[in-house]
Structure formats: structure tokens, C-alpha cells
Design an enzyme around this catalytic site. Structure first.
Site, PDB file in Angstrom:
ATOM      1  N   GLU A 123       0.825  -1.204   0.000  1.00  0.00           N
ATOM      2  CA  GLU A 123       0.000   0.000   0.000  1.00  0.00           C
ATOM      3  C   GLU A 123       0.863   1.259   0.000  1.00  0.00           C
ATOM      4  O   GLU A 123       0.560   2.241  -0.685  1.00  0.00           O
ATOM      5  CB  GLU A 123      -0.923   0.010   1.224  1.00  0.00           C
ATOM      6  CG  GLU A 123      -1.949  -1.114   1.260  1.00  0.00           C
ATOM      7  CD  GLU A 123      -3.068  -0.924   0.246  1.00  0.00           C
ATOM      8  OE1 GLU A 123      -3.105   0.136  -0.406  1.00  0.00           O
ATOM      9  OE2 GLU A 123      -3.895  -1.831   0.102  1.00  0.00           O
ATOM     10  N   ASP A 270      -4.153  -9.720  -9.005  1.00  0.00           N
ATOM     11  CA  ASP A 270      -4.477  -8.803 -10.091  1.00  0.00           C
ATOM     12  C   ASP A 270      -3.337  -7.925 -10.593  1.00  0.00           C
ATOM     13  O   ASP A 270      -2.956  -7.968 -11.752  1.00  0.00           O
ATOM     14  CB  ASP A 270      -5.677  -7.936  -9.707  1.00  0.00           C
ATOM     15  CG  ASP A 270      -5.518  -7.293  -8.337  1.00  0.00           C
ATOM     16  OD1 ASP A 270      -4.496  -7.523  -7.686  1.00  0.00           O
ATOM     17  OD2 ASP A 270      -6.430  -6.560  -7.915  1.00  0.00           O
ATOM     18  N   GLU A 364     -18.655  -6.138  -3.313  1.00  0.00           N
ATOM     19  CA  GLU A 364     -17.282  -6.580  -3.082  1.00  0.00           C
ATOM     20  C   GLU A 364     -17.061  -7.989  -3.612  1.00  0.00           C
ATOM     21  O   GLU A 364     -15.977  -8.332  -4.053  1.00  0.00           O
ATOM     22  CB  GLU A 364     -16.964  -6.503  -1.586  1.00  0.00           C
ATOM     23  CG  GLU A 364     -15.500  -6.607  -1.254  1.00  0.00           C
ATOM     24  CD  GLU A 364     -14.695  -5.351  -1.586  1.00  0.00           C
ATOM     25  OE1 GLU A 364     -13.703  -5.094  -0.901  1.00  0.00           O
ATOM     26  OE2 GLU A 364     -15.046  -4.645  -2.550  1.00  0.00           O
ATOM     27  N   GLU A 382     -12.111   0.414 -10.001  1.00  0.00           N
ATOM     28  CA  GLU A 382     -11.688  -0.479 -11.086  1.00  0.00           C
ATOM     29  C   GLU A 382     -12.687  -0.537 -12.242  1.00  0.00           C
ATOM     30  O   GLU A 382     -12.298  -0.613 -13.416  1.00  0.00           O
ATOM     31  CB  GLU A 382     -11.432  -1.890 -10.538  1.00  0.00           C
ATOM     32  CG  GLU A 382     -10.153  -2.043  -9.750  1.00  0.00           C
ATOM     33  CD  GLU A 382     -10.256  -1.500  -8.338  1.00  0.00           C
ATOM     34  OE1 GLU A 382      -9.216  -1.332  -7.676  1.00  0.00           O
ATOM     35  OE2 GLU A 382     -11.394  -1.242  -7.885  1.00  0.00           O
TER      36      GLU A 382
END
Length: 935
Positions: A123, A270, A364, A382
Site C-alpha cells: 500500500e 491482479d 465486493e 476499477e
């Protein structure tokens, strides 16, 4: 092939198929994006800065250590004004150069990077290091333009290098894979670091570093950063499963063994795939493209089942690993556009768009039949990202309409006076007090670009590449000289194979000679989603006989039934909390035939329980619509299996609330003159829910709300459940009954105490604030379903039932978890209902099962991988760039006995009800002031 040319060819392949949206309308929507950004950004600056994030419901900053811990999600917070740094290059893109210059000065003046705090490497890299590098790129661009930032002397780059050096200790492993967390001041594994003991990390966490680290090396001339990121990428490639060419979700950073062997394109993996392709574009290294193409071929062979993208096992890629998809995979159509594979991108995006329209936001997680699996939506960008890239590739105005849908839903359902609030439950419209930094960093970038023309942009967007956090890095870095000390890591077995390259980029004019072609791809998918609602009949194994006693007829206090159980080798154990547990030992049956009957009875118990799970209802909403709230307070409520189904009502039920006497509702109502025509408030306990409903109905009530008497329980910390009947027909109950936990119930009670006349709306989901109730949308019910598959019956079977204390003869229907030990408690039910075994919060968050989501990973934006399915009935949330859903946000309803106290609903709340109501009033005053200002 030069990376710059590659990118321009891909992103420049825009063909106009005819604009159906006028330039004026696009301009209006673009301006609306800017207004929404201003609303979010200014509220962060006014109410939260210098905190890392804004809490939009309570209008204050989220400071780590001062707010209740959210687990791995908080690893993104490092007391370094995260949201401001993450937003720097967004300010420039939106033509806010004055605000950008002021923001840079604030960062240089206020932000410290040497805090004694443990943060997520993943992060911190994508959000803070990427934010600083994106800000530096914009500052240099503006300075070279000669008008702004003339004072800038690479200060942001110096901060970025300082941060990069603070992250490097995480790479001190034998494999080169980084530890998932690092202490900004002390590094890892030293005194006071409070980290360095982890053994696992998610694939995306280790494989989403190369863009930022390589850019840092090339900006500064120090090759150490790029070298470490390349080493991590090389190790992941070496550890791929050689037969399937897929990677798992979680890997041991020391041994390189796969901890979780499921593979997909969503949470946990991803952005690893994203960075392979983009590393080729930015750095021009053919090896990255070759690796991506090999992976991509396997993805399209095993994972892609258009329009679905389903996880598989890396060693058995033809075997699905789960029956649901997580929202993080919504980035993949955009990556397919960059790859040049437009057709599957259109198909998957259309599926995601239809799911979005069905639920207002992308849940989610959602099942393969497009029902809600996890109901949260933390304002993830996204889907907007893929929408922008598909519009860029096709020029189809259909994607402009998709963007309009995103804007409208954000304004209708997520906008609050102090910003935009994440959705706690997309089905009810309830909010969560969070606005993650990626909302400003990504969402508004992609939406602005979607509606912008070239002349609206302050620079040529084709000169930059987007990181996974949408930070802008200049493609000119591909030609920046860098030290030859960076090893190529190219082994003899990895010679370039031309078959792994597609050197030419697609021309969309040739792909879509017919402007209607994309529509032909979309139509069947829209139909598939729309027709997914009817439920298939519960599975029943063919050829199974019927035992002498059927599960649905079993009554725990019937002596004849108990004798039949004994003969079948089934033992009934009474638990202290009023439930009973069934244990079957075939050897204790009176005969082999009776033992067989016992096995069938237990199987039937499990099947009946599974069937009831499939028939469970989603949570409902209780919305306070009277003055001064006007629909802004939405309480998440549990439904009942009897009475009026609110999902089939176009308007819901609207009425004033009153407290019934007796409050328990377990005897005839003594204040019918007040209850008549009102929605009665009742206390949980002492009798069955259906009995309460009958009493208030007889008194003339139009609806009922049962409030939990277990102090401290809250929908924030306990899964919702649905109220079961009382073992007999409930067709006579014709009013709706909803359930509130103690925390939400007290908000309603205190509101009634203060305002005396309180009107609420009972419905399947929250309606627009301050507006008349809209007609319910057509279609079918949205359900949260978790498929439960049971292993073959073993010699010992266990089932736990919950019995009501007042009516022990209640019909028992139980869920059976094969992994439950005889003395292990399952969840309770009203009357008797499925006893679901649920993982505790600690179990769900355990590193081995579920690291935080990944941006491609999750709120711990990729710091943690999705939780592994520990047992068929137990699943953890995906690890994705944004945090995994907490237990409080579980989408699987849980039935409970009215008489039993919920033991899982307790929470250490730092806010009293008075304080909560004060927060609501402050929100209301701010909202009213905002309306006056706008007028």
C-alpha cells in the site's frame, strides 16, 4: 520495440463510431466530475487533514491508533497525510494547478516519513511512493511549461527516495520477496520494529513494485530500487506452476512454497499481471512482455469463461476454486484493452455493468449467478477504469452512458455532507464511515478522462502510463539511462521466443467495421444477468431413500422421535445455551439398516439446512424519513421469514413508530390505541418472533421492529440474521417485521425520545434522501448466497440445533458443518434454524487464510491475499487493494432464536447513543447549510 510507440499505438487506437452524446452533455458531465472531486477533496482538507483519511459520516480525520482498529486495512495508514499525497497528480489532471502548488507546499512542510509505525509495503508503495513520483512528474511538467512551480527543486523526488530507502529493509529475505510490512523508522526484525515475523505475502503484494521502484531508480540514477523489484518479479515467475503457467494467491516469502494455490485475476494476484505488461511498456524490456503473454494465454484458457472470470487451482486448472468473483477483477477488461484483446474485454465489462445496475454498485463479491456474496462497496474505481479504457479503444458512446451511471449512483447513494461514504451494504444503502484515498486518486481521474476532450487536458495523457493506483509516470523514463548493474536475470532456458509476442497492435476500425458489433457482444450477457434470478431447485442426490424419520418433521422434545434417533445411532446432546447437538455413530445403531437410515437422516438435515440457506432473504433497510433526518439515517435490519415481503412492495411501508406495551410483545398489547396504525417497537426475548407479530397485528399495528436486548450488539460487528417462524404456519401474519441490533435500535429509540413523532420507511433498500419513495425496480430479489457443499458422510456425523427456551417442541431445522466437533457451538436460530459455523474475526483475518485485499489487492490494497476457503461453509474475503470485508459486513444472513442472546454482537463502542445522534445532527446541519449555499 520502443515502449513509447507501443503505448501510443495501443492507447491511440481510437475510432469514432458516431457520437450519440453531445459535446454539451459531455462537458456537463465533466464539470460534474470536477464538482464531485471538489466536494470530496475540500471536505478532506477542511475536516481531516493532516490525518491520512476522511471519515465522511462523522466529519473528522481517521488517525491510526485513535480510531478502533480495522485490522489489515489500517496498514495503509502511516500518519503521512495519505489522501493528500495520493491526490497530487489528480489535481493537475483536473486543471487545478493552484491547488496542486499549495498541496505540494503542504506536503513538504507537514509530512514526516520517519514515523514509528508499521505499514503495508504494498500500500505504501502504490499510494505514497507512487503519489510522490506522480506529483514530481506533474511538478516537472508544469515547471517546464514556464508558468507554475518555478520554485520546485525536486523536493518530492527527494522525499520519494527517502521513502524508498525506508521500504528496502523489507526485501532482506533469501527469496527477494519483500516482507508484507515494514516499520518506517526501524525497518524489520529489529528491536522495536513490531514486524518481521510474517512468513507469507500475496502475489500482488510482491509483484506490484516494479513501476514505482524502477521510476525511482531512473529519476534518481540509483539502480538499487529497480534491482530489488526485478528480483521479486523474477522469483514469482520462477515459482509459477510450470504445467498451467499460473501463479497462486499467497506465497511463503522464505521458501517460495505456495500457501494458497487458487489462481485468478482478482484480489491477491491482479496487479502482478498488470505490472508485467506495464513494465514492458514503461521500461521496454521484452522479457516482461513474454512473461505476460505466457500468463495471459493460461488465463484465457483456464480462468476466462466469458463473461465470467473464475478462480482455479494452479495444479488442477480445470477445477474451479470458488463459485464467486470479487470486485477487484473489474480492472481486467482495461488491461485487456492495453493487451489489445478487445472482444473478451467488452464481454466481461458488460457483465460487470449489468451487475452494477442491478445493485447500484459492484458488490465486493458476487456469485456466478450475479447475486451478492459480500455486500460492501468501498467506492472502488476499477470498473470506472475499465470503462474509460474501453471507450478509449472503441469510441462507443455506450461507455459514456456507463460513466453517467457511475456518477449518478455516487451522487444518489454515496454522497454525504462531508464527502462520499463507502457502502456498507449495497442492498440496503447503509453507509460505512470511510472514504479511502484511492477514491480521489483513481475514481475522478478515470471519470474526468472519460468525458474530457483533448483540449480539456493540461498535457498529453499519451505521454504517461498509469500505475495501479492511477499515478502518472512519464514514458520518457524508458529512454532514461540507467546503471548496467541492473541484472537482466535472463537464463538460457528463457531465450526470447517470437511465438510469445504479438508485435502488431489492433486497429479498432478493422475490429469493429460494423458500429453495432460491440452491441451484439453485449446483448446476450445482459440477458444472462437479467435471467439469473430464479433459483434452481435444491439438489437432492438421486436414488436416496427416505429414513423412518424425516429431518423436517423432527421435534427435539418428541419421545418417539428421540427413540428413533437412538435406534439410528444418533445421539442428542443438550447444550447450556438451549441448543442441542446431534452426533451420529453408525456403530451404535441397532442394525445396519438403522445405521443407513441414520446417515440418510443426517444427510437430509444438511440438505434441508442448505436449502434454507439458499432461500434466505437479504437484509432490509429502516430509513428515518421525518424531520429533521429526511431519509439520511439508514439502519440495516434483519428480515423475517414470514409476513409481508418488502422486496415485492413498490413503495415499502411508511409509518410512525411507537413503543408497544408490554415491550416484549409476548402477551396481548395493552396500549392498542397507540399501536393502531403505527409501526410497533418491541424488545427481543421471552417468546417467539411470530408470536410478537401476531400480538401487534391484533392490536392494529401496520408493522413491527424488534430491537435486540443484548447490550452492545451491532450490525457493525455481528452478521445479520433473519427471524424464523414458530414451527407452524405463519400465513396469518400479514404485516412486515424487521430486526435491529441494540446499537441501531437505540438510535431509533433515542430519536423517538427526543422528537416524539418519528416516521420511518421499511423497505428492501434505502430510497433517495428527501425524495418521495420511488417505485421499486423490477427484477428479482437480490440475495446473499454462499454455496455450501458437504463432504461425503463419514462414520460420525454432527449437527447442532438451536432450541427456543419457551417452546422446546419447536420444529428443528439444522445446518451441519462436518468440521464441527461434538462440543463445538454453531450459530443459533429462532425456533430452530440452520446452525452455521462462522469463523471468528481473528480466524478470518489470519495471514494464512486471508491477507488484506489487494489493489489488485485490497484496502490493504494488495497487502493481503483473499482469504482461503477453509471449509465449504466458511469463506474469507478477498485480499484486494482495498480492505477485506469485516465480519460485521458478512452478507450471509444468520437466523437466531428470539430468546437467545447474541454472543457475537458485542462491541466496545467508544460512542454513546447521544454522541451518535449528535453526529447525525451535525451532519444534518452541515447538509442544510450546504443546500442554502447552493441556493
Amino acid at each position: 520495440m520502443p515502449a513509447v510507440l507501443f503505448s501510443l499505438m495501443l492507447l491511440g487506437a481510437l475510432c469514432s463510431l458516431g457520437e450519440s452524446m453531445s459535446r454539451e452533455e459531455k462537458s456537463r458531465l465533466r464539470n460534474q466530475v470536477v464538482e464531485m472531486f471538489d466536494h470530496a477533496y475540500q471536505n478532506y482538507m477542511d475536516h481531516a487533514y493532516p490525518a491520512d483519511e476522511l471519515m465522511p459520516l462523522t466529519c473528522r480525520g481517521r488517525v491510526r491508533g485513535l480510531e478502533p482498529s480495522r485490522g489489515d486495512v489500517d496498514d495503509a495508514l502511516g500518519k503521512f497525510s495519505l489522501t493528500l499525497i495520493d491526490t497530487l497528480d489528480t489535481l493537475v489532471l483536473l486543471n487545478k494547478t493552484t491547488e496542486f502548488e499549495a498541496a505540494v507546499r503542504r506536503v513538504l512542510k507537514d509530512v514526516r516519513l520517519d514515523n514509528d509505525i508499521v505499514v503495508s509495503v504494498f500500500e505504501t508503495n502504490i499510494r505514497v511512493l507512487g503519489g510522490l513520483l506522480g506529483g514530481h512528474s506533474m511538478a516537472v511538467m508544469l515547471k517546464e511549461g514556464g508558468q507554475n512551480m518555478q520554485w520546485y527543486q525536486d523536493e518530492l523526488l527527494h522525499m520519494a527516495k527517502d521513502l524508498g530507502l525506508r521500504l528496502l529493509p523489507a526485501f532482506n529475505t533469501s527469496s527477494g520477496l519483500p516482507y508484507p510490512r515494514v516499520n518506517l523508522r526501524h525497518g524489520v526484525r529489529g528491536p522495536g520494529t513490531r514486524t518481521g515475523t510474517e512468513t507469507d505475502t500475496c502475489t500482488a503484494c510482491a509483484g506490484t513494485l516494479i513501476l514505482e521502484f524502477a521510476a525511482l531508480s531512473r529519476f534518481t540514477g540509483d539502480p538499487v530500487f529497480e534491482a530489488h523489484a526485478r528480483r521479486a518479479m523474477d522469483f514469482l515467475w520462477e515459482k509459477r506452476q510450470r504445467n498451467s503457467n499460473l501463479v497462486g494467491t499467497t506465497i511463503n516469502i522464505h521458501s517460495g512454497e505456495w500457501v494458497r494455490r487458487d489462481s485468478g485475476v482478482g484480489a491477491g494476484i491482479d496487479s502482478y499481471y498488470e505490472y508485467l505488461l506495464k513494465a514492458y511498456v514503461l521500461l521496454g524490456d521484452d522479457q516482461f512482455l513474454q512473461r505476460f503473454n505466457i500468463h495471459y494465454a493460461s488465463i484465457m484458457k483456464y480462468i476466462s469463461q466469458p463473461p465470467l472470470l473464475l478462480d482455479v487451482h494452479i495444479h488442477k486448472p480445470l477445477l474451479p476454486a470458488r463459485t464467486w468473483m470479487d470486485s477487484l477483477l473489474a480492472f481486467f477488461p482495461g488491461l485487456q484493452v492495453l493487451k489489445g484483446d478487445i472482444r473478451p474485454a467488452i464481454e466481461t465489462h458488460e457483465m460487470l455493468y449489468q451487475v452494477t445496475k442491478k445493485h447500484n454498485f459492484l458488490p465486493e463479491a458476487f456469485t456466478t449467478d450475479f447475486r451478492v456474496h459480500w455486500a460492501q462497496h468501498p467506492l472502488r474505481p476499477e470498473f470506472a477504469e475499465s470503462t474509460y479504457f474501453l471507450y478509449k479503444a472503441t469510441g462507443d458512446p455506450y461507455y459514456l452512458e456507463a460513466g453517467r451511471t457511475i456518477l449518478d449512483n455516487l451522487n444518489r447513494f454515496a454522497r454525504v455532507p462531508c464527502g462520499f461514504a463507502a457502502m456498507k451494504d449495497v442492498r440496503t444503502g447503509s453507509h460505512e464511515d470511510r472514504m479511502d484515498s484511492f477514491f480521489l486518486a483513481e475514481m475522478f481521474k478515470y471519470l474526468f478522462l472519460l468525458f474530457a476532450d483533448d483540449e480539456d487536458l493540461p498535457f498529453d495523457i499519451e505521454d504517461y502510463i498509469f500505475t495501479t493506483e492511477a499515478h502518472l509516470l512519464p514514458l520518457s523514463l524508458s529512454t532514461t539511462p540507467h546503471s548496467q548493474s541492473i541484472p537482466s536475470n535472463r537464463t538460457s532456458e528463457e531465450e526470447m521466443d517470437d511465438s510469445n509476442f504479438e508485435w502488431t497492435c489492433p486497429n479498432t476500425r478493422l475490429l469493429f467495421p460494423d458500429p453495432a458489433y460491440p452491441r451484439h457482444l453485449r446483448e446476450p450477457i445482459r440477458t444472462a444477468v437479467d435471467k439469473s434470478c430464479p433459483r434452481a431447485a435444491p439438489y437432492r442426490e438421486p436414488g436416496m431413500g427416505r429414513p423412518p424419520l424425516r429431518a423436517q418433521d423432527f421435534m427435539a422434545n418428541n419421545p418417539e422421535h428421540l427413540e428413533l434417533l437412538r435406534r439410528m445411532g444418533v445421539t442428542l446432546i443438550h447444550l447450556k445455551d438451549g441448543r442441542v447437538q446431534l452426533v451420529q455413530h453408525a456403530t451404535q445403531a441397532v442394525s445396519a439398516v438403522a445405521a443407513e437410515d441414520g446417515v440418510r437422516f443426517m444427510q437430509e438435515m444438511m440438505e434441508l439446512s442448505s436449502q434454507q440457506q439458499k432461500e434466505q432473504l437479504p437484509p432490509r433497510a429502516i430509513q428515518i424519513v421525518s424531520d429533521p433526518f429526511f431519509g439520511r439515517v439508514v439502519l440495516t435490519a434483519g428480515p423475517a421469514q414470514f409476513g409481508i415481503d418488502l422486496s415485492k412492495s413498490a413503495t415499502g411501508l411508511r409509518g410512525f413508530v411507537t413503543v408497544a406495551e408490554p415491550y416484549s410483545g409476548c402477551s396481548e398489547i395493552t396500549n392498542p390505541e397507540y399501536v393502531r396504525g403505527h409501526i410497533a417497537l418491541l424488545q427481543r426475548g421471552q417468546c417467539m418472533f411470530a408470536e410478537k407479530a401476531r400480538h401487534i397485528q391484533k392490536a392494529g399495528a401496520i408493522g413491527g421492529i424488534v430491537i435486540d436486548d443484548n447490550e452492545g450488539s451491532s450490525s457493525d460487528t455481528a452478521p445479520l440474521f433473519q427471524m424464523a417462524g414458530d414451527g407452524r404456519s405463519t400465513d396469518d401474519v400479514t404485516l412486515p417485521l424487521l430486526f435491529l441490533f441494540h446499537k441501531e435500535g437505540n438510535i431509533l429509540l433515542e430519536t423517538l425520545k427526543e422528537y416524539r413523532e418519528v416516521e420511518v420507511l421499511l423497505s428492501d433498500k434505502a430510497r433517495d434522501r428527501g425524495a418521495d419513495v420511488e417505485a421499486a425496480e423490477g427484477g428479482c430479489l437480490t440475495e446473499a448466497t454462499t454455496p455450501t457443499n458437504f463432504e461425503p458422510i463419514s462414520q460420525s456425523l454432527i449437527s447442532t440445533l438451536a432450541l427456543d427456551e419457551i417452546k422446546p417442541s419447536q420444529e428443528a431445522v439444522s445446518d451441519v458443518d462436518q468440521d464441527t466437533s461434538p462440543m463445538e457451538e454453531a450459530s443459533t436460530e429462532e425456533g430452530v434454524g440452520p446452525a452455521e459455523k462462522e469463523a471468528s474475526p481473528a480466524e478470518e483475518a489470519s495471514p494464512a487464510e486471508e491477507a488484506s485485499p489487494v489493489e489488485g489487492v485490497g484496502p490493504a490494497d494488495k497487502e493481503a491475499s483473499p482469504a482461503e476457503e477453509a471449509s465449504p461453509a466458511e469463506e474469507a474475503s478477498p485480499a484486494e487493494e482495498r480492505a477485506p470485508p469485516t465480519v460485521a459486513d458478512s452478507t450471509q444472513p444468520k437466523e437466531e432464536t428470539d430468546s437467545e442472546k447474541s454472543k457475537e454482537g458485542k462491541t466496545d463502542s467508544n460512542q454513546s447513543v447521544d454522541e451518535l445522534l449528535a453526529d447525525w445532527r451535525e451532519d444534518l446541519e452541515a447538509f442544510q447549510q450546504m443546500e442554502k449555499d447552493e441556493l
